[in-house]
Each structure stands twice: as structure tokens, then as C-alpha cells.
Design a protein around this motif. Structure first.
Motif, PDB file in Angstrom:
ATOM      1  N   TRP A   4       0.788  -1.129  -0.018  1.00 15.75           N
ATOM      2  CA  TRP A   4      -0.046  -0.040   0.077  1.00 15.75           C
ATOM      3  C   TRP A   4       0.937   1.469  -0.124  1.00 15.75           C
ATOM      4  O   TRP A   4       1.633   1.322   0.673  1.00 15.75           O
ATOM      5  CB  TRP A   4      -0.783  -0.036   1.070  1.00 15.75           C
ATOM      6  N   ARG A   5       0.393   2.162  -0.777  1.00  9.94           N
ATOM      7  CA  ARG A   5       1.314   3.455  -0.746  1.00  9.94           C
ATOM      8  C   ARG A   5       0.255   4.530  -0.153  1.00  9.94           C
ATOM      9  O   ARG A   5      -0.655   5.073  -0.981  1.00  9.94           O
ATOM     10  CB  ARG A   5       1.661   3.603  -2.056  1.00  9.94           C
ATOM     11  N   GLY A   6       0.376   5.062   1.099  1.00 10.80           N
ATOM     12  CA  GLY A   6      -0.850   5.689   1.627  1.00 10.80           C
ATOM     13  C   GLY A   6      -1.622   5.290   2.384  1.00 10.80           C
ATOM     14  O   GLY A   6      -2.132   4.133   2.021  1.00 10.80           O
ATOM     15  N   LEU A   7      -2.307   5.807   3.646  1.00 11.47           N
ATOM     16  CA  LEU A   7      -3.269   5.224   4.274  1.00 11.47           C
ATOM     17  C   LEU A   7      -4.439   4.977   3.376  1.00 11.47           C
ATOM     18  O   LEU A   7      -5.228   4.164   3.840  1.00 11.47           O
ATOM     19  CB  LEU A   7      -3.434   6.249   5.404  1.00 11.47           C
ATOM     20  N   GLU A   8      -4.893   5.686   2.488  1.00 10.15           N
ATOM     21  CA  GLU A   8      -6.102   5.516   2.018  1.00 10.15           C
ATOM     22  C   GLU A   8      -6.001   4.038   0.971  1.00 10.15           C
ATOM     23  O   GLU A   8      -6.868   3.704   0.583  1.00 10.15           O
ATOM     24  CB  GLU A   8      -6.426   6.743   0.764  1.00 10.15           C
ATOM     25  N   GLU A  83      10.035 -12.320   1.530  1.00  8.30           N
ATOM     26  CA  GLU A  83      11.058 -13.601   2.199  1.00  8.30           C
ATOM     27  C   GLU A  83      11.037 -13.918   3.825  1.00  8.30           C
ATOM     28  O   GLU A  83      11.032 -15.107   4.030  1.00  8.30           O
ATOM     29  CB  GLU A  83      12.405 -13.343   1.709  1.00  8.30           C
ATOM     30  N   LEU A  84      10.666 -12.735   4.507  1.00 14.55           N
ATOM     31  CA  LEU A  84      10.679 -12.939   6.094  1.00 14.55           C
ATOM     32  C   LEU A  84       9.449 -13.314   6.577  1.00 14.55           C
ATOM     33  O   LEU A  84       9.148 -13.430   7.620  1.00 14.55           O
ATOM     34  CB  LEU A  84      11.044 -11.584   6.464  1.00 14.55           C
ATOM     35  N   GLY A  85       8.293 -13.329   5.547  1.00 13.40           N
ATOM     36  CA  GLY A  85       6.979 -13.734   5.750  1.00 13.40           C
ATOM     37  C   GLY A  85       6.241 -12.518   6.054  1.00 13.40           C
ATOM     38  O   GLY A  85       4.892 -12.778   6.569  1.00 13.40           O
ATOM     39  N   VAL A  86       6.492 -11.267   5.870  1.00 13.80           N
ATOM     40  CA  VAL A  86       5.727 -10.259   6.009  1.00 13.80           C
ATOM     41  C   VAL A  86       4.337 -10.360   5.032  1.00 13.80           C
ATOM     42  O   VAL A  86       4.276 -10.477   3.922  1.00 13.80           O
ATOM     43  CB  VAL A  86       6.343  -8.899   5.801  1.00 13.80           C
ATOM     44  N   ASP A  87       3.041  -9.898   5.549  1.00 12.99           N
ATOM     45  CA  ASP A  87       1.956 -10.098   4.785  1.00 12.99           C
ATOM     46  C   ASP A  87       1.571  -8.801   3.973  1.00 12.99           C
ATOM     47  O   ASP A  87       0.890  -8.634   3.041  1.00 12.99           O
ATOM     48  CB  ASP A  87       0.517 -10.228   5.702  1.00 12.99           C
ATOM     49  N   ALA A  88       2.025  -7.517   4.627  1.00 12.69           N
ATOM     50  CA  ALA A  88       1.799  -6.106   3.987  1.00 12.69           C
ATOM     51  C   ALA A  88       2.802  -5.089   4.163  1.00 12.69           C
ATOM     52  O   ALA A  88       3.394  -5.126   5.353  1.00 12.69           O
ATOM     53  CB  ALA A  88       0.382  -5.650   4.518  1.00 12.69           C
ATOM     54  N   VAL A  89       3.127  -4.317   3.330  1.00 10.59           N
ATOM     55  CA  VAL A  89       3.898  -3.057   3.512  1.00 10.59           C
ATOM     56  C   VAL A  89       3.118  -1.936   3.304  1.00 10.59           C
ATOM     57  O   VAL A  89       2.655  -1.741   2.393  1.00 10.59           O
ATOM     58  CB  VAL A  89       5.164  -3.295   2.731  1.00 10.59           C
ATOM     59  N   LEU A  90       3.296  -0.968   4.115  1.00 16.26           N
ATOM     60  CA  LEU A  90       2.618   0.441   3.903  1.00 16.26           C
ATOM     61  C   LEU A  90       3.965   1.351   3.749  1.00 16.26           C
ATOM     62  O   LEU A  90       4.567   1.502   4.837  1.00 16.26           O
ATOM     63  CB  LEU A  90       1.596   0.591   4.983  1.00 16.26           C
ATOM     64  N   ILE A  91       3.845   1.895   2.687  1.00 16.79           N
ATOM     65  CA  ILE A  91       4.573   3.010   2.535  1.00 16.79           C
ATOM     66  C   ILE A  91       3.905   4.344   2.529  1.00 16.79           C
ATOM     67  O   ILE A  91       3.216   4.661   1.754  1.00 16.79           O
ATOM     68  CB  ILE A  91       5.328   3.002   1.046  1.00 16.79           C
ATOM     69  N   LEU A  92       4.269   5.027   3.756  1.00 17.91           N
ATOM     70  CA  LEU A  92       3.722   6.509   3.955  1.00 17.91           C
ATOM     71  C   LEU A  92       4.571   7.521   3.243  1.00 17.91           C
ATOM     72  O   LEU A  92       5.729   7.674   3.525  1.00 17.91           O
ATOM     73  CB  LEU A  92       3.706   6.771   5.471  1.00 17.91           C
ATOM     74  N   PRO A  93       3.828   8.442   2.440  1.00 20.89           N
ATOM     75  CA  PRO A  93       4.597   9.430   1.957  1.00 20.89           C
ATOM     76  C   PRO A  93       4.867  10.504   2.812  1.00 20.89           C
ATOM     77  O   PRO A  93       4.215  10.841   3.748  1.00 20.89           O
ATOM     78  CB  PRO A  93       3.425  10.130   0.738  1.00 20.89           C
ATOM     79  N   LEU A 111      -1.870   3.619  13.643  1.00 21.73           N
ATOM     80  CA  LEU A 111      -1.922   2.515  14.113  1.00 21.73           C
ATOM     81  C   LEU A 111      -3.035   1.991  14.703  1.00 21.73           C
ATOM     82  O   LEU A 111      -3.594   0.967  14.586  1.00 21.73           O
ATOM     83  CB  LEU A 111      -0.967   2.515  15.276  1.00 21.73           C
ATOM     84  N   VAL A 112      -3.857   3.105  15.217  1.00 21.77           N
ATOM     85  CA  VAL A 112      -5.341   2.582  15.502  1.00 21.77           C
ATOM     86  C   VAL A 112      -6.492   2.781  14.339  1.00 21.77           C
ATOM     87  O   VAL A 112      -7.208   1.749  14.290  1.00 21.77           O
ATOM     88  CB  VAL A 112      -5.854   3.739  16.907  1.00 21.77           C
ATOM     89  N   ASP A 113      -6.724   3.874  13.925  1.00 17.32           N
ATOM     90  CA  ASP A 113      -7.683   4.213  12.976  1.00 17.32           C
ATOM     91  C   ASP A 113      -7.628   3.149  11.779  1.00 17.32           C
ATOM     92  O   ASP A 113      -8.423   2.751  11.138  1.00 17.32           O
ATOM     93  CB  ASP A 113      -7.907   5.538  12.564  1.00 17.32           C
ATOM     94  N   LYS A 114      -6.202   3.039  11.173  1.00 20.39           N
ATOM     95  CA  LYS A 114      -6.101   2.280   9.897  1.00 20.39           C
ATOM     96  C   LYS A 114      -5.494   0.739   9.907  1.00 20.39           C
ATOM     97  O   LYS A 114      -6.327  -0.050   9.464  1.00 20.39           O
ATOM     98  CB  LYS A 114      -5.111   3.126   8.989  1.00 20.39           C
ATOM     99  N   LEU A 115      -4.598   0.541  10.706  1.00 24.00           N
ATOM    100  CA  LEU A 115      -3.910  -0.701  10.872  1.00 24.00           C
ATOM    101  C   LEU A 115      -4.419  -1.747  12.204  1.00 24.00           C
ATOM    102  O   LEU A 115      -4.541  -2.595  12.221  1.00 24.00           O
ATOM    103  CB  LEU A 115      -2.474  -0.500  11.168  1.00 24.00           C
ATOM    104  N   HIS A 116      -5.521  -0.788  12.833  1.00 21.68           N
ATOM    105  CA  HIS A 116      -6.000  -1.606  14.111  1.00 21.68           C
ATOM    106  C   HIS A 116      -4.940  -2.449  14.821  1.00 21.68           C
ATOM    107  O   HIS A 116      -5.228  -3.812  15.053  1.00 21.68           O
ATOM    108  CB  HIS A 116      -7.353  -2.541  13.728  1.00 21.68           C
ATOM    109  N   ALA A 117      -3.854  -1.862  15.358  1.00 21.01           N
ATOM    110  CA  ALA A 117      -2.758  -2.791  15.722  1.00 21.01           C
ATOM    111  C   ALA A 117      -3.342  -3.595  17.097  1.00 21.01           C
ATOM    112  O   ALA A 117      -3.969  -2.840  17.910  1.00 21.01           O
ATOM    113  CB  ALA A 117      -1.794  -1.756  16.261  1.00 21.01           C
ATOM    114  N   LYS A 118      -2.890  -4.649  16.974  1.00 24.37           N
ATOM    115  CA  LYS A 118      -3.007  -5.703  18.282  1.00 24.37           C
ATOM    116  C   LYS A 118      -1.825  -5.600  19.027  1.00 24.37           C
ATOM    117  O   LYS A 118      -1.724  -5.785  20.236  1.00 24.37           O
ATOM    118  CB  LYS A 118      -3.385  -6.943  17.666  1.00 24.37           C
ATOM    119  N   ALA A 119      -0.587  -5.565  17.958  1.00 25.18           N
ATOM    120  CA  ALA A 119       0.821  -5.404  18.860  1.00 25.18           C
ATOM    121  C   ALA A 119       1.924  -4.475  18.038  1.00 25.18           C
ATOM    122  O   ALA A 119       1.498  -4.630  16.755  1.00 25.18           O
ATOM    123  CB  ALA A 119       1.273  -6.810  18.859  1.00 25.18           C
TER     124      ALA A 119
END
Length: 318
Positions: A4-8, A83-93, A111-119
Motif C-alpha cells: 500500500w502507498r498511503g493510508l487511503e 521472504e521474511l513472511g511479512v503480509d503487507a507493507v505500507l509506504i507512507l509518503p 496504528l489505531v484508525d487504519k491498521l487496528h494494531a494488536k501489537a
């Protein structure tokens, strides 16, 4: 992997996730410890893992003109993270406006509104928000409010590289700039790579019997010191042993610094316009201007012989 590029770009139905944030230039062995921990924790919790990174490098926005040489472009970092098993990469401008987000606002908006971080998994010196005011202590306090854990992973690995200094992107850039690609290899866990499109040069290599791929490198690429190196030229899925020249070609009074790779014993290649990668295995010798064309040709033949030996030894021990 999702990119993803950007929160949107984050799917609106995105659920809880385990997140780690950083520039992660090079995805070196210290970075790998943090990312692997985030991936493992995500699997334990049954949620996806997300790496959040930035473009351009934050220093370029905070201090214009200070963009560091990059050890890996974003698409290469994403490959390594996959290769390390990451599911998604978010590049923030990383804009001037974004740089002014307070640590608290960053937590809520990202972290809260967009990615709903659990950890959230970070290194001990992680800083974020306006003027880098946020740290892992503040992050942990925010976690209590917004229901996410914060786990701190010691990313400091040491070895022979840099005289025993802790591995870091800064140290790796320094070693690359000095031509110590073997030290950089130790930190990265793989050879340092330079990428770009093959463009037409003076074609002197072809005339001399050593046709080279003249690689127009990507902006801000960390390029090794001038000299000759052994390594590989990657074209599509093929890795070809190569003798690599970095420098201005003083034999012919050149002024433009170039990266040229000769695929050893391959004189049939037509690579113009292709995107290629060059991996640096070992330093062979510094840049020189020879007394005659004959002396240059003799040195080039010796370089190719030495590069062949180095690559064969590396491949034999792999």
C-alpha cells in the motif's frame, strides 16, 4: 504480500494486525530480527503482519539535501520482507505536513484508525512523530489506552564488519562507500545490490573484447568506492558471474561515474533497456590509469580471471 502507498490504500475492512515501523533501509540482519519477531507474533495471534516505512527518507524532508545513499529501493525491501513472511507493507509518503504529526496523532491516525494494531514491535531506540518526540515508552503508554501491546526487540548484532561496531544501515553505507563490500555483506546477510536500467555508453568494453552492461543506477543509490569487484549480474531470473567496474574510466579521461558489469564469458548479450541488478561479492583492486592500452587489456584479463575464481569459490561454498 499486499503493498500500500498511503493510508487511503489500506482496505476498509482491514482487521487487527501486528505492526512494525521504520525506514528499514537494507533490511539488514538487525532489522531482520525485529521483522521476524513481528511476523512470529502475528502468527501466534492469528492476524497479519504489517511493516510501515516511509518515502522519501524522513531526513530529506526534515533536513533537505541530506537524503542518505540507499542500500535498497522500496521494491527490493518489499521482496526481502516477503521472504521474511511479512503480509503487507505500507509506504507512507513523508511530507512536511506528515512530519508535523505529533506522536499521539501518529498513533491514532496510523496504528489505531487504519491498521487496528494488536501489537507493535520495535527496536529500543525507535523514535517517531514531530521532532522524533515519541519513543517506545510513550508508545507503550498509548497501547494501554488503545488496546495494543508493545514489544521491544534488541536489534543490535555485531561481527567483524566495521571493527565490531553494532550492525546498522549507517555503518553499512560507510562500508559500501569505502569499497568494503564483504563487510557490508556480513551486515546485510547477502551481497550489496545496485539496480538500474542498462543504457548505451561509449561501448569501449565491447571494442576491447569485454562487453559491459552500463547500469544507470536508481536515484540515491549507495554505490561502492571506485574500483573493480567480483560479483553477479542478474537479468530476469539468471545470475551471471561478473567482473564489475565502478568509476570514471580514467584510461579514457572519463568524468562521469558509472557502474559497468561484464558477464564473464558472455559476449552474446543484448541488455539495452532492461532492468538489471548487480551484486557485489568482493573488492579486487582500485581504479587505475595504465601506461598503455596493452597494459589495460592485460589488467582486465587478470581482473576477469580473479573475479571468476572468487565467484566460483563463493558458489562452491554456498
Amino acid at each position: 504480500m499486499q503493498r500500500w502507498r498511503g493510508l487511503e490504500d489500506i482496505p476498509q475492512d482491514w482487521g487487527r494486525s501486528v505492526v512494525t515501523i521504520g525506514s528499514y533501509d537494507g533490511v539488514h540482519r538487525g532489522h531482520q530480527l525485529i521483522i521476524r519477531h513481528a511476523v512470529d507474533r502475528a502468527r501466534e495471534l492469528g492476524v497479519p503482519s504489517v511493516v510501515v516505512t516511509f518515502d522519501p527518507h524522513p531526513s530529506e524532508v526534515v533536513r533537505p539535501g541530506s537524503h542518505p545513499p540507499l542500500l535498497a529501493p522500496h521494491h527490493r525491501r518489499a521482496e526481502l520482507m516477503t521472504e521474511l513472511g511479512v503480509d503487507a507493507v505500507l509506504i507512507l509518503p513523508f511530507t512536511t505536513e506528515f512530519s508535523k504529526l505529533s506522536p499521539a496523532d501518529f498513533v491514532v491516525k496510523v496504528l489505531v484508525d487504519k491498521l487496528h494494531a494488536k501489537a507493535v514491535v520495535e527496536g529500543p531506540n525507535f523514535r517517531f512523530g514531530h521532532k522524533a518526540a515519541g519513543n517506545v515508552g510513550f508508545l507503550a503508554e498509548q497501547g494501554k489506552t488503545y488496546d495494543f501491546e508493545v514489544e521491544v526487540v534488541d536489534l543490535y548484532v555485531t561481527g567483524d564488519a566495521g571493527g565490531g561496531q553494532p550492525f546498522s544501515s549507517t555503518l553499512t553505507r560507510r562500508l559500501v562507500a569505502e569499497g568494503d563490500v564483504e563487510g557490508a555483506h556480513e551486515i546485510l546477510g547477502r551481497p550489496h545490490r545496485v539496480e538500474g536500467v542498462v543504457v548505451r555508453g561509449a561501448q569501449r568494453g565491447r571494442e576491447l573484447g569485454f562487453p559491459t552492461a552500463n547500469v544507470e543506477t536508481l536515484p540515491h543509490t549507495a554505490i561502492p568506492a571506485d574500483g573493480v569487484y567480483a560479483g553477479w549480474l542478474h537479468v530476469a531470473d539468471e545470475a551471471m558471474p561478473a567482473a564489475i567496474s565502478v568509476g570514471t574510466n580514467p584510461q579514457f579521461d572519463g568524468t562521469e561515474r558509472t557502474v559497468e558489469a561484464y558477464a564473464i564469458d558472455r559476449v552474446d548479450l543484448d541488455l539495452y533497456g532492461l532492468h538489471v541488478a548487480v551484486d557485489f561479492l568482493a573488492f579486487v583492486r582500485g581504479q587505475q590509469k595504465f601506461e598503455s592500452l596493452e597494459a589495460l587489456l592485460e589488467a582486465m584479463a587478470g581482473d576477469v580471471k580473479r573475479c571468476r575464481e572468487l565467484v566460483e569459490a563463493a558458489e562452491g561454498s554456498a
